[in-house]
Design a protein around this motif. Sequence first.
Motif, short mmCIF file in Angstrom:
data_model
loop_
_atom_site.label_atom_id
_atom_site.label_comp_id
_atom_site.label_asym_id
_atom_site.label_seq_id
_atom_site.Cartn_x
_atom_site.Cartn_y
_atom_site.Cartn_z
N VAL A 247 7.88 2.73 6.86
CA VAL A 247 8.06 3.97 6.08
C VAL A 247 9.53 4.23 5.78
CG1 VAL A 247 5.94 4.98 6.99
CG2 VAL A 247 8.13 5.50 8.09
N SER A 248 10.41 3.49 6.42
CA SER A 248 11.85 3.62 6.09
C SER A 248 12.09 3.19 4.64
CB SER A 248 12.70 2.77 7.03
OG SER A 248 12.42 1.39 6.88
N THR A 249 11.21 2.34 4.10
CA THR A 249 11.38 1.86 2.73
C THR A 249 11.07 2.93 1.69
OG1 THR A 249 9.11 1.00 2.66
CG2 THR A 249 10.84 -0.50 3.43
N ILE A 250 10.40 4.01 2.11
CA ILE A 250 10.14 5.12 1.17
C ILE A 250 10.93 6.36 1.60
CG2 ILE A 250 7.90 4.26 0.40
CD1 ILE A 250 6.56 6.24 2.31
N SER A 251 12.02 6.11 2.32
CA SER A 251 13.02 7.15 2.65
C SER A 251 12.57 8.15 3.70
CB SER A 251 13.46 7.90 1.38
OG SER A 251 13.98 7.00 0.43
N VAL A 252 11.67 7.77 4.59
CA VAL A 252 11.33 8.64 5.72
C VAL A 252 12.40 8.42 6.80
CG1 VAL A 252 9.65 9.19 7.51
CG2 VAL A 252 8.87 8.50 5.24
N VAL A 253 13.02 9.50 7.23
CA VAL A 253 14.14 9.38 8.17
C VAL A 253 13.60 9.25 9.59
CG1 VAL A 253 16.32 10.39 8.94
CG2 VAL A 253 15.52 10.79 6.61
N GLN B 5 0.83 -1.21 0.00
CA GLN B 5 0.00 0.00 0.00
C GLN B 5 0.87 1.26 0.00
OE1 GLN B 5 -2.55 -0.51 3.41
NE2 GLN B 5 -3.16 -2.56 2.74
N LEU B 6 1.93 1.25 0.79
CA LEU B 6 2.85 2.39 0.81
C LEU B 6 3.52 2.58 -0.54
CD1 LEU B 6 4.55 1.92 4.31
CD2 LEU B 6 3.05 3.79 3.64
N TYR C 84 3.15 5.90 -2.77
CA TYR C 84 4.31 6.77 -2.97
C TYR C 84 4.92 6.66 -4.37
CZ TYR C 84 8.85 8.98 -2.24
OH TYR C 84 9.96 9.79 -2.34
N PHE C 85 5.14 5.43 -4.82
CA PHE C 85 5.78 5.24 -6.12
C PHE C 85 4.77 5.24 -7.27
CE2 PHE C 85 8.78 3.03 -3.20
CZ PHE C 85 9.86 3.86 -3.40
N GLY C 86 3.56 4.73 -7.00
CA GLY C 86 2.55 4.68 -8.05
C GLY C 86 1.69 5.92 -8.13
N GLY C 87 1.63 6.67 -7.04
CA GLY C 87 0.80 7.87 -7.01
C GLY C 87 1.06 8.86 -8.14
N PRO C 88 2.33 9.18 -8.43
CA PRO C 88 2.60 10.15 -9.51
C PRO C 88 2.01 9.78 -10.85
CG PRO C 88 4.56 9.81 -8.17
CD PRO C 88 3.55 8.81 -7.70
N GLN C 89 1.79 8.49 -11.10
CA GLN C 89 1.20 8.07 -12.36
C GLN C 89 -0.25 8.54 -12.52
OE1 GLN C 89 2.93 3.68 -12.14
NE2 GLN C 89 2.12 4.11 -14.16
N VAL C 90 -0.90 8.77 -11.39
CA VAL C 90 -2.30 9.22 -11.43
C VAL C 90 -2.43 10.63 -10.87
CG1 VAL C 90 -3.30 6.91 -11.39
CG2 VAL C 90 -2.75 8.05 -9.23
N GLY C 91 -1.32 11.35 -10.82
CA GLY C 91 -1.36 12.74 -10.40
C GLY C 91 -1.28 12.98 -8.91
N ILE C 92 -0.92 11.96 -8.15
CA ILE C 92 -0.79 12.11 -6.69
C ILE C 92 0.69 12.15 -6.34
CG2 ILE C 92 -1.32 11.12 -4.43
CD1 ILE C 92 -3.70 9.70 -5.72
N ASN C 93 1.20 13.32 -6.03
CA ASN C 93 2.62 13.48 -5.70
C ASN C 93 2.74 13.85 -4.23
OD1 ASN C 93 4.10 13.40 -8.47
ND2 ASN C 93 2.35 14.75 -8.82
N LEU C 94 3.24 12.93 -3.45
CA LEU C 94 3.34 13.12 -2.01
C LEU C 94 4.79 13.03 -1.55
CD1 LEU C 94 0.39 10.81 -0.87
CD2 LEU C 94 0.39 13.31 -0.90
#
Length: 215
Positions: free
Chosen positions: A161-167, A68-69, A73-83
């Motif tokens: 969330v460490s897998t999507i680079s949250v420190v 889901q994360l 995060y990675f798939g969102g930009p394809q549908v206009g969701i940039n987080l």
Amino acid sequence: MDFSLMQRVFPFFVEAAFVTIEITALALVLGLVAAALAAAAKMSRSAPLRTIGTLYVSLFRGTPCLIQLFVLYFGGPQVGINLEPFAAGVIGLGLNIGAYMAESIRGALVAVDRGQIEAARTIGFSRFQTLRKVVLPQAARLMIRPLGVNTVALLKGSALVSTISVVELTYTAQRFIGSTYKPFEIFGIAALLYMIMVYAVARVVDMLDKRFAIV
């Protein structure tokens, strides 16, 4: 064991632990809102609302939180969701834990004696008054433990969330392992801080449980 290393890096881990706490707190708030809406939808007289609530719970309970994360995060930009990573982490964790909390809330509401609800309506209470004065006070006692367990799961699951680079705490541990090659010491510090945070949550749950047991 390199105690001098642990002493040097400990302040960085404490700082990262506060990020973990922030993520957990924000995701918890979002999760509670999503859970309340989903529980209300599943108990609604409206078939479309029940379907929406069921689909939400089934989707987020039936797929791994990590996936889901990644989708968000990675798939969102394809549908206009940039987080940003932090926002994606909070939303992803919040929606995931909300699906589990929805069942805890719904179960507690259903467990309230139906006879008391009917008695309240008989003496003239509206549906809202019945919910506020009869159902919720009793259901709250039944919700505390399950929601506490979900909160602990959320806190520990925040490591994802460490897998999507949250420190946060786990990400910080991984960075220090890459530069020190001392996984035992580094992960030992992270584990200790996680244990302290989990213990704090458990104590709050215990206090709330005792408080509502007296009411």
